[in-house]
Scaffold this active site. Structure first.
Site, PDB file in Angstrom:
ATOM      1  N   GLN A   1       0.816  -1.213   0.000  1.00 38.66           N
ATOM      2  CA  GLN A   1       0.000   0.000   0.000  1.00 38.66           C
ATOM      3  C   GLN A   1       0.852   1.267   0.000  1.00 38.66           C
ATOM      4  O   GLN A   1       2.046   1.239   0.307  1.00 38.66           O
ATOM      5  CB  GLN A   1      -0.906   0.025   1.232  1.00 38.66           C
ATOM      6  CG  GLN A   1      -2.042  -0.988   1.192  1.00 38.66           C
ATOM      7  CD  GLN A   1      -2.954  -0.831   2.389  1.00 38.66           C
ATOM      8  OE1 GLN A   1      -2.816  -1.525   3.379  1.00 38.66           O
ATOM      9  NE2 GLN A   1      -3.889   0.090   2.302  1.00 38.66           N
ATOM     10  N   HIS A   2       0.203   2.366  -0.341  1.00 41.74           N
ATOM     11  CA  HIS A   2       0.684   3.734  -0.108  1.00 41.74           C
ATOM     12  C   HIS A   2       1.790   4.227  -1.032  1.00 41.74           C
ATOM     13  O   HIS A   2       2.009   5.424  -1.132  1.00 41.74           O
ATOM     14  CB  HIS A   2       1.196   3.921   1.330  1.00 41.74           C
ATOM     15  CG  HIS A   2       0.227   3.593   2.409  1.00 41.74           C
ATOM     16  ND1 HIS A   2      -1.007   4.185   2.506  1.00 41.74           N
ATOM     17  CD2 HIS A   2       0.327   2.739   3.465  1.00 41.74           C
ATOM     18  CE1 HIS A   2      -1.628   3.708   3.576  1.00 41.74           C
ATOM     19  NE2 HIS A   2      -0.843   2.831   4.162  1.00 41.74           N
TER      20      HIS A   2
ATOM     21  N   ASP B   1      -2.275  -4.829  -0.093  1.00 44.84           N
ATOM     22  CA  ASP B   1      -1.916  -6.125   0.496  1.00 44.84           C
ATOM     23  C   ASP B   1      -2.797  -6.523   1.671  1.00 44.84           C
ATOM     24  O   ASP B   1      -3.198  -7.691   1.780  1.00 44.84           O
ATOM     25  CB  ASP B   1      -0.442  -6.153   0.881  1.00 44.84           C
ATOM     26  CG  ASP B   1       0.015  -4.969   1.719  1.00 44.84           C
ATOM     27  OD1 ASP B   1      -0.829  -4.115   2.104  1.00 44.84           O
ATOM     28  OD2 ASP B   1       1.224  -4.867   1.981  1.00 44.84           O
TER      29      ASP B   1
END
Length: 481
Positions: free
Chosen positions: A81-82, A239
């Site tokens: 992520q991110h 994820d």
């Protein structure tokens, strides 16, 4: 042809350190082939990776899967992520991707919270109070520090978006991963124009948000993978949302994931909005919510302490007087981006095994402190805590979680739950089922249950006390000279 009963799908986990691919039989959930290839991550002030490595690793992992991958009817990508992926007009990375554990944007995070209404306004709008992990803060950092990179950027993607787009040629994302950016308004399930305008990011640079169960596209001609043209591509997701699908989570079942990062989360029917910022109010990948708390320092930090001590990671010894806060990469929960590791209570008779156990305790304390905030108030506290991730099979991790949580702990036998969740999402495209129902049919959460033991309140109180008293040290920006 493989000896599978039903059609085959591919589920991918493109994580911080590697890409894993599973070829799964839709009828039975059997993994018929698998592959894995590593990535590199920079060290120093930032944490960055070249997105092209992820594609190369995906190619290598699928090559290891052999002919089974070629038979797949659908594919889905789960990814870390991110991460901020910036692409130029040719679809090439402008610069390396800034990863979730890059904390250089902590000043921008604090400023954005203040400039756009404070923590409660952010939580009400996006479900979360952004910290340095969130993509919006990384874009703000890039605009201030590398304006030439911003000017060269014609598309902004998350890691899973980048790989999906290389498969389909279409810029897409999903609600689960979009909810971790800080520029997606959870309450309205749309991009937050006020936030985008404030950070100077044009909505046209962002991918289309694909709905749960919708086909993101099909595999195009120009690719290096063993898929047939026209193979269906699912939306993919982040994820943690993929792992929730992989477990077939029902609302209220708590998960503690022990990986590079540590996370606690649960599916909820209620839109979460924690103004303290401890819990991120993420969306999940099939229409509900996934309140989640994340720590930066988990298995890698504890393994580093074991390495420094010259001990095997399982060589712990009980001890009652020493506290080790393993904040080796700064920390996200608690919000201490500039923190370094801290040791308190060292004596002549302290053993290396006790120091190592203290590192486990410090890492697990941070996660369990957020668990009650993640769970709905009416959640059943006797439900086993699902322990997943790379550390879940380690006895020292299991026993530390049991002792500090006071809850029964279940360790699913299934491995690679992010890739399995992606595979379940791909399978849902073929069968019309909810992906979580697919995973439950595959019985992915099956595994031994470790009975609850008495909660170690003394250790929890001691760690909390050290954390509180050391706040000035932990909040101080380190001198890197």
């Amino acid at each position: 042809m493989s000896a599978a009963e039903g059609p085959l799908v591919v589920g991918v986990d493109s994580s911080t350190q590697s890409t894993k691919a599973l070829v799964v039989d839709v009828s039975t959930g059997q993994v018929v082939a698998s592959g894995q290839a590593a990535h590199t991550v920079s060290t120093g002030a930032g944490r960055e990776s070249d997105p092209r490595q992820w594609w190369d690793a995906l190619c290598e992992a699928l090559l290891q899967c052999g002919e089974a991958a070629r038979e797949a009817a659908a594919v889905s990508i789960g990814g870390q992520q991110h991460g901020l992926v910036t692409l130029d007009a040719h679809g090439d990375p402008v610069r390396p991707a800034m990863l979730w554990n890059d904390v250089r944007s902590a000043p921008q995070a604090r400023r954005l919270v203040e400039e756009l209404g404070g923590p409660k306004a952010w939580a009400d709008r996006t479900g979360s109070v952004p910290g340095a992990s969130f993509t919006v803060t990384k874009w703000a950092w890039l605009a201030e520090n590398e304006p030439e990179a911003v000017r060269a950027t014609t598309a902004v993607r998350l890691p899973h978006d980048y790989l999906t787009e290389r498969l389909t040629g279409q810029g897409t994302t999903d609600r689960g991963d979009a909810s971790g950016t800080g520029w997606w308004a959870s309450a309205t399930e749309s991009y937050a124009e006020e936030i985008l305008a404030h950070v100077g990011l044009a909505p046209a640079l962002l991918p289309r948000v694909v709905r749960p169960g919708e086909v993101a596209g099909t595999v195009r001609d120009a690719h290096d993978l063993p898929f047939s043209k026209g193979t269906l591509v699912a939306p993919g997701t982040g994820d943690n949302a993929a792992a929730a699908l992989g477990l077939g989570l029902r609302p209220g079942a708590p998960v503690l994931s022990l990986g590079t990062s540590g996370t606690v989360y649960a599916v909820s029917k209620r839109f979460p909005a924690d103004p303290t910022g401890t819990v991120a109010g993420f969306a999940d990948a099939h229409g509900d919510w996934l309140p989640l708390a994340c720590t930066l320092n988990c298995t890698l930090a504890v393994d580093r302490i074991a390495e420094l001590l010259g001990r095997d990671r399982e060589a712990v010894e009980p001890g009652t007087g020493v506290t080790l806060l393993p904040y080796l990469d700064g920390e996200r929960t608690p919000d201490l981006p500039h923190a370094t590791g801290l040791l308190h209570g060292l004596r002549h008779d302290t053993t290396p095994g006790q120091l190592l156990q203290a590192a486990y305790d410090g890492a697990v304390h941070s996660l369990l402190g957020a668990l009650d905030l993640v769970l709905d108030a009416d959640a059943d506290r006797t439900v086993p805590l699902l322990l997943i991730g790379g550390g879940a099979r380690g006895r020292a991790w299991q026993e530390t979680v049991r002792r500090l949580s006071g809850r029964p702990v279940q360790v699913p036998e299934a491995k690679e739950l992010v890739a399995l969740g992606a595979a379940a999402q791909a399978a849902g495209l073929l069968t019309g089922e909810d992906p979580a129902s697919v995973a439950r049919r595959w019985d992915t959460a099956r595994g031994p249950v470790l009975e609850a033991v008495e909660r170690d309140e003394a250790a929890l109180a001691r760690i909390a006390g050290v954390l509180s008293e050391a706040a000035p040290l932990l909040e101080r920006e380190p001198d890197r000279r």
